[in-house]
Motif scaffolding. Structure first.
Motif, PDB file in Angstrom:
ATOM      1  N   SER A  29     -16.702  16.917 -67.024  1.00 29.74           N
ATOM      2  CA  SER A  29     -16.933  18.399 -67.368  1.00 29.74           C
ATOM      3  C   SER A  29     -18.292  19.243 -66.692  1.00 29.74           C
ATOM      4  O   SER A  29     -18.250  20.135 -67.167  1.00 29.74           O
ATOM      5  CB  SER A  29     -16.712  19.089 -69.272  1.00 29.74           C
ATOM      6  OG  SER A  29     -18.155  17.574 -70.128  1.00 29.74           O
TER       7      SER A  29
ATOM      8  N   PRO B 186     -18.693  22.038 -63.532  1.00 30.71           N
ATOM      9  CA  PRO B 186     -19.310  23.558 -63.253  1.00 30.71           C
ATOM     10  C   PRO B 186     -20.719  23.216 -63.034  1.00 30.71           C
ATOM     11  O   PRO B 186     -21.005  24.518 -62.181  1.00 30.71           O
ATOM     12  CB  PRO B 186     -18.036  24.080 -63.667  1.00 30.71           C
ATOM     13  CG  PRO B 186     -16.964  23.329 -64.430  1.00 30.71           C
ATOM     14  CD  PRO B 186     -17.726  22.126 -64.555  1.00 30.71           C
TER      15      PRO B 186
ATOM     16  N   ASN C 239     -11.871  27.867 -61.952  1.00 33.10           N
ATOM     17  CA  ASN C 239     -11.134  26.978 -61.515  1.00 33.10           C
ATOM     18  C   ASN C 239      -9.996  26.605 -61.481  1.00 33.10           C
ATOM     19  O   ASN C 239      -9.033  27.214 -62.137  1.00 33.10           O
ATOM     20  CB  ASN C 239     -11.566  25.733 -62.958  1.00 33.10           C
ATOM     21  CG  ASN C 239     -13.281  25.345 -62.800  1.00 33.10           C
ATOM     22  OD1 ASN C 239     -14.095  25.446 -62.110  1.00 33.10           O
ATOM     23  ND2 ASN C 239     -13.138  26.109 -63.868  1.00 33.10           N
ATOM     24  N   TYR C 240      -8.837  26.081 -60.145  1.00 32.66           N
ATOM     25  CA  TYR C 240      -7.583  25.777 -59.611  1.00 32.66           C
ATOM     26  C   TYR C 240      -7.434  25.041 -60.570  1.00 32.66           C
ATOM     27  O   TYR C 240      -5.969  24.458 -60.386  1.00 32.66           O
ATOM     28  CB  TYR C 240      -7.156  26.344 -58.390  1.00 32.66           C
ATOM     29  CG  TYR C 240      -6.219  26.762 -57.986  1.00 32.66           C
ATOM     30  CD1 TYR C 240      -5.299  28.431 -58.465  1.00 32.66           C
ATOM     31  CD2 TYR C 240      -5.529  25.552 -57.618  1.00 32.66           C
ATOM     32  CE1 TYR C 240      -4.312  27.926 -58.472  1.00 32.66           C
ATOM     33  CE2 TYR C 240      -4.058  25.464 -57.112  1.00 32.66           C
ATOM     34  CZ  TYR C 240      -3.314  27.316 -57.763  1.00 32.66           C
ATOM     35  OH  TYR C 240      -1.977  27.449 -57.232  1.00 32.66           O
TER      36      TYR C 240
ATOM     37  N   LEU D 258      -7.690  20.241 -60.116  1.00 28.61           N
ATOM     38  CA  LEU D 258      -8.349  18.829 -59.415  1.00 28.61           C
ATOM     39  C   LEU D 258      -7.192  18.219 -58.002  1.00 28.61           C
ATOM     40  O   LEU D 258      -6.351  17.893 -58.617  1.00 28.61           O
ATOM     41  CB  LEU D 258      -8.951  18.108 -60.457  1.00 28.61           C
ATOM     42  CG  LEU D 258      -9.573  18.134 -61.390  1.00 28.61           C
ATOM     43  CD1 LEU D 258     -10.225  17.590 -62.781  1.00 28.61           C
ATOM     44  CD2 LEU D 258     -11.314  18.315 -60.588  1.00 28.61           C
TER      45      LEU D 258
ATOM     46  N   GLN E 245      -9.615  29.755 -51.643  1.00 34.62           N
ATOM     47  CA  GLN E 245      -9.340  29.307 -52.397  1.00 34.62           C
ATOM     48  C   GLN E 245     -10.375  27.384 -51.451  1.00 34.62           C
ATOM     49  O   GLN E 245     -10.108  27.678 -49.973  1.00 34.62           O
ATOM     50  CB  GLN E 245      -7.449  28.136 -51.911  1.00 34.62           C
ATOM     51  CG  GLN E 245      -7.546  26.426 -52.922  1.00 34.62           C
ATOM     52  CD  GLN E 245      -6.568  25.868 -53.182  1.00 34.62           C
ATOM     53  OE1 GLN E 245      -5.609  27.064 -54.137  1.00 34.62           O
ATOM     54  NE2 GLN E 245      -5.907  25.691 -52.652  1.00 34.62           N
TER      55      GLN E 245
ATOM     56  N   THR F  10     -16.478  16.049 -54.415  1.00 34.50           N
ATOM     57  CA  THR F  10     -17.625  16.227 -55.532  1.00 34.50           C
ATOM     58  C   THR F  10     -18.015  14.853 -55.401  1.00 34.50           C
ATOM     59  O   THR F  10     -16.943  14.541 -56.690  1.00 34.50           O
ATOM     60  CB  THR F  10     -17.827  17.016 -56.868  1.00 34.50           C
ATOM     61  OG1 THR F  10     -18.042  18.589 -56.199  1.00 34.50           O
ATOM     62  CG2 THR F  10     -19.067  17.244 -57.252  1.00 34.50           C
TER      63      THR F  10
ATOM     64  N   THR G 139     -12.087  18.776 -56.290  1.00 34.71           N
ATOM     65  CA  THR G 139     -11.704  19.719 -57.140  1.00 34.71           C
ATOM     66  C   THR G 139     -11.192  20.976 -55.877  1.00 34.71           C
ATOM     67  O   THR G 139     -11.847  21.119 -54.735  1.00 34.71           O
ATOM     68  CB  THR G 139     -12.955  20.576 -57.960  1.00 34.71           C
ATOM     69  OG1 THR G 139     -14.147  20.978 -56.707  1.00 34.71           O
ATOM     70  CG2 THR G 139     -13.576  19.143 -58.508  1.00 34.71           C
TER      71      THR G 139
ATOM     72  N   GLY H 170     -11.001  25.574 -56.486  1.00 39.51           N
ATOM     73  CA  GLY H 170     -11.535  26.793 -56.730  1.00 39.51           C
ATOM     74  C   GLY H 170     -10.969  27.717 -56.187  1.00 39.51           C
ATOM     75  O   GLY H 170     -10.826  28.156 -54.814  1.00 39.51           O
TER      76      GLY H 170
END
Length: 149
Positions: A68, A71, A87-88, A90, A122, A127, A143, A145
């Motif tokens: 969490s 971001p 956030n789209y 994972l 996109q 990460t 991730t 986005g």
């Protein structure tokens, strides 16, 4: 912090490491607050005495707590100038090593893919959350986005 002002700049950065966040010390208070927020009070997280005698030698952060924080870490590392970002999702998440309370962690971001999707761009990133002094990462996540320019 790296600032991207165009799709071209993002595309040129694919395959590169964008940067690393500052180190963050994980406190018992943060773990307890996350346990309260998610109703996950497993003893390895919140019972300091029992966790000290447990398999990790100390209480550990929830894997989802560490996840969490992505971001927040990402905001320290890069920004895309856009009118809106979401956030789209994972694609993949793994938790290779536990984060003991008192440990310091940081994220390192590498851009993997940039794709135009309608009005959005996109961005798929890898990460890795490192543990200071650790040999394995706490989290490795791909991730996704979307940035609306």
């Amino acid at each position: 912090m790296r600032v991207f002002t165009s799709v071209d700049e993002l595309e040129q950065a694919v395959g590169t490491e964008v940067g690393a966040s500052e180190w963050l010390t994980v406190t018992q208070d943060r773990v307890d607050l996350f346990a309260d927020a998610t109703d996950d009070h497993q003893w390895i997280h919140v019972d300091v005495e029992r966790a000290a005698a447990g398999p990790f030698g100390a209480p550990i952060a929830h894997g989802y707590l560490t996840l969490s924080l992505l971001p927040s870490f990402a905001r320290q590392i890069f920004r895309v100038e856009a009118r809106m970002a979401v956030n789209y999702g994972l694609n993949k998440v793994r938790f290779p090593a536990p984060v003991a309370v008192g440990s310091s962690i940081r994220a390192v971001v590498r851009l993997l893919e940039v794709t135009r999707v309608g009005e959005a761009v996109q961005v798929v990133s890898s990460t890795t959350v490192e543990i200071r002094g650790g040999t394995k990462p706490a989290v490795v996540a791909e991730t996704v986005g979307r940035f609306y320019l």
